[in-house]
Design an enzyme around this catalytic site. Structure first.
Site, PDB file in Angstrom:
ATOM      1  N   ASN A   1       0.795  -1.217   0.000  1.00 41.39           N
ATOM      2  CA  ASN A   1       0.000   0.000   0.000  1.00 41.39           C
ATOM      3  C   ASN A   1       0.833   1.276   0.000  1.00 41.39           C
ATOM      4  OD1 ASN A   1      -2.387   1.841   0.771  1.00 41.39           O
ATOM      5  ND2 ASN A   1      -0.984   2.054   2.507  1.00 41.39           N
TER       6      ASN A   1
ATOM      7  N   TYR B   1       6.189   8.844 -10.467  1.00 41.35           N
ATOM      8  CA  TYR B   1       5.102   8.003  -9.970  1.00 41.35           C
ATOM      9  C   TYR B   1       4.650   6.998 -11.028  1.00 41.35           C
ATOM     10  CZ  TYR B   1       0.707   6.813  -7.591  1.00 41.35           C
ATOM     11  OH  TYR B   1      -0.329   6.150  -6.965  1.00 41.35           O
TER      12      TYR B   1
ATOM     13  N   LYS C   1       5.399   2.975 -10.433  1.00 32.69           N
ATOM     14  CA  LYS C   1       4.232   2.107 -10.260  1.00 32.69           C
ATOM     15  C   LYS C   1       4.124   1.095 -11.396  1.00 32.69           C
ATOM     16  CE  LYS C   1       1.432   2.572  -7.371  1.00 32.69           C
ATOM     17  NZ  LYS C   1       1.319   1.965  -6.013  1.00 32.69           N
TER      18      LYS C   1
ATOM     19  N   THR D   1      -7.170  11.725   0.343  1.00 34.83           N
ATOM     20  CA  THR D   1      -6.031  11.392   1.205  1.00 34.83           C
ATOM     21  C   THR D   1      -4.976  12.489   1.150  1.00 34.83           C
ATOM     22  OG1 THR D   1      -4.863  10.256  -0.573  1.00 34.83           O
ATOM     23  CG2 THR D   1      -6.392   8.930   0.762  1.00 34.83           C
TER      24      THR D   1
END
Length: 224
Positions: A76, A143, A147, A179
């Site tokens: 996560n 990112y 990923k 978030t």
């Protein structure tokens, strides 16, 4: 008894997953994070201090996972930074992103697969992925690439293990959630992130899912 290893439990989706798993019957929860709140420290789970950016000092998982029982690894933890145009990115932040999003999860999975195969235990890897792993987003080079790299690593694992039911890989795209990562995105510089206004509008239009509802769906659908 099932052993669930969860990274990034201090905030956001990781915290919500932790709170939903902590009291689950027949589950031994191992939470990994850089820091822990007093509330987390009081919980009856195994907490492992772990800085995923420090790839040379990751925990030895065979010392943390008791013998017996299947294992679930929920990858996560992640970082969206640095955000900006390639050519002006911080070298340190690039290294940090590669370590947290790709290198450390890869090393931990390598450990877990060896451990589970040695002891004849089933392993399910639940990778909290992103649409960014599939297509390029200007400003998100670190990112998107990190990923995508880890997704490909796991896809190779799945191909390697397709005739053996002992290791299973599941990719989960949780969608856009309210978030801290979204706060970082909304605070980015528009010059380096052309889609800034679009992501700011998700918040004002109330289109962000809560981490709590997302966590409940993930557990319901992917955590046996």
């Amino acid at each position: 008894m099932q052993h669930v290893i969860l990274t990034g439990i201090s905030r956001g989706l990781g915290k919500a997953l932790f709170e939903n798993l902590v009291s689950r019957e027949d589950t031994h929860l191992i939470g990994m994070g850089r820091t822990f709140s007093k509330e987390l420290e009081k919980s009856q789970v195994s907490l492992v201090a772990c800085n995923l950016s420090d790839t040379e000092n990751l925990p030895v998982l065979k010392n943390l996972v008791p013998k017996g029982g299947d294992v679930v690894f929920i990858n996560n933890a992640g970082t969206v930074e640095p955000i900006g145009a390639v050519g002006g990115l911080s070298v340190d932040k690039l290294r940090y992103a590669a370590a947290v999003n790709y290198i450390s999860p890869m090393l931990l999975c390598n450990q877990l697969i060896a451990l589970c195969k040695e002891n004849g235990r089933k392993l399910r890897i639940v990778n909290i992925s992103s649409g960014a792993a599939h297509y390029p987003i200007p400003g998100w080079a670190a990112y998107c690439s990190s990923k995508a790299a880890f997704k490909m690593f796991l896809d190779v694992v799945a191909e390697q293990e397709k005739t053996d039911s002992m290791v299973e890989v599941v990719h989960v795209d949780p969608g856009i959630m309210d978030t801290g990562m979204q706060e970082q995105i909304r605070a980015a510089d528009a010059a380096g992130f052309p889609r800034l206004a679009e992501f700011q509008a998700y918040k004002t239009a109330g289109k962000l899912r809560t981490p709590e509802e997302t966590a409940q769906q993930i557990i319901r659908d992917y955590i046996p």
